[in-house]
Design a protein around this motif. Sequence first.
Motif, PDB file in Angstrom:
ATOM      1  N   UNK A  60     -31.296  -8.736 -48.588  1.00 22.70           N
ATOM      2  CA  UNK A  60     -33.044  -9.001 -48.589  1.00 22.70           C
ATOM      3  C   UNK A  60     -33.469  -8.599 -49.479  1.00 22.70           C
ATOM      4  N   UNK A  61     -32.790  -7.329 -49.889  1.00 25.09           N
ATOM      5  CA  UNK A  61     -33.855  -6.531 -50.777  1.00 25.09           C
ATOM      6  C   UNK A  61     -33.886  -7.584 -52.358  1.00 25.09           C
ATOM      7  N   UNK A  62     -32.652  -8.241 -52.470  1.00 25.24           N
ATOM      8  CA  UNK A  62     -32.503  -8.964 -53.814  1.00 25.24           C
ATOM      9  C   UNK A  62     -33.708  -9.968 -52.681  1.00 25.24           C
ATOM     10  N   UNK A  63     -33.561 -10.162 -52.215  1.00 26.49           N
ATOM     11  CA  UNK A  63     -34.697 -11.625 -51.986  1.00 26.49           C
ATOM     12  C   UNK A  63     -36.589 -10.889 -51.858  1.00 26.49           C
ATOM     13  N   UNK A  73     -38.449 -11.651 -41.798  1.00 27.67           N
ATOM     14  CA  UNK A  73     -37.269 -10.806 -42.037  1.00 27.67           C
ATOM     15  C   UNK A  73     -38.191  -9.778 -42.456  1.00 27.67           C
ATOM     16  N   UNK A  74     -38.940  -9.433 -43.256  1.00 26.72           N
ATOM     17  CA  UNK A  74     -40.388  -8.246 -43.717  1.00 26.72           C
ATOM     18  C   UNK A  74     -39.890  -7.512 -42.162  1.00 26.72           C
ATOM     19  N   UNK A  75     -40.502  -8.440 -41.700  1.00 26.25           N
ATOM     20  CA  UNK A  75     -40.883  -7.502 -39.412  1.00 26.25           C
ATOM     21  C   UNK A  75     -39.854  -6.979 -39.605  1.00 26.25           C
ATOM     22  N   UNK A  80     -37.015  -2.230 -37.595  1.00 26.66           N
ATOM     23  CA  UNK A  80     -35.441  -1.441 -37.817  1.00 26.66           C
ATOM     24  C   UNK A  80     -35.612  -0.116 -38.494  1.00 26.66           C
ATOM     25  N   UNK A  81     -36.657  -0.140 -39.864  1.00 32.24           N
ATOM     26  CA  UNK A  81     -36.593   1.492 -40.410  1.00 32.24           C
ATOM     27  C   UNK A  81     -37.711   2.648 -39.533  1.00 32.24           C
ATOM     28  N   UNK A  82     -38.447   1.607 -38.145  1.00 31.37           N
ATOM     29  CA  UNK A  82     -39.656   2.333 -37.930  1.00 31.37           C
ATOM     30  C   UNK A  82     -40.963   2.099 -38.160  1.00 31.37           C
ATOM     31  N   UNK A  83     -41.013   1.282 -38.804  1.00 34.59           N
ATOM     32  CA  UNK A  83     -41.959   1.309 -39.262  1.00 34.59           C
ATOM     33  C   UNK A  83     -42.659  -0.618 -39.089  1.00 34.59           C
ATOM     34  N   UNK A  84     -44.044  -0.572 -40.262  1.00 27.64           N
ATOM     35  CA  UNK A  84     -44.251  -1.396 -39.242  1.00 27.64           C
ATOM     36  C   UNK A  84     -45.015  -2.984 -40.469  1.00 27.64           C
TER      37      UNK A  84
END
Length: 154
Positions: A60-63, A73-75, A80-84
Amino acid sequence: MSVKRLAALQYRAIVDRALPLSRVDVPGDGWIATVRKALGMSGAALARRLGVTRARVSQAERAEREGGITLKAMEEFAAAMGCRFVYAIVPPEGRLESLVATQARRKAEALVARASSHMALERQALPEKKNRAEVERIARELMEDMPPDFWTGE
């Protein structure tokens, strides 16, 4: 003011509110990796939070860096990191109104140029000052009415 014009102005206001976002550059590592590292979170920890493999996090980081990740996927990664996750489409410079004004001017200039060439053939050409004034008048009308072919051709 027409309902169509009022709706367009309301939508422009929404886009204009997003303009501060346009001053944010995507970090070289992408947002997922940058936020993960800023949180001090390992790829394995993020994978556990998502219920996926560590390889999926790397993928995902590479994509993301290559522009091939989905918004969904970004959402999911952001949550999962507690962000929006936020995204926007904003004009490259200034407000959205300037894009509309530029297009209206292009169309007006094309209309005046076409009419001027016909008038010149009949030896009825207008002075340049009158042509410029006519371009401005037509551009204002086009911005107000925005005909169906506003964004096509010139």
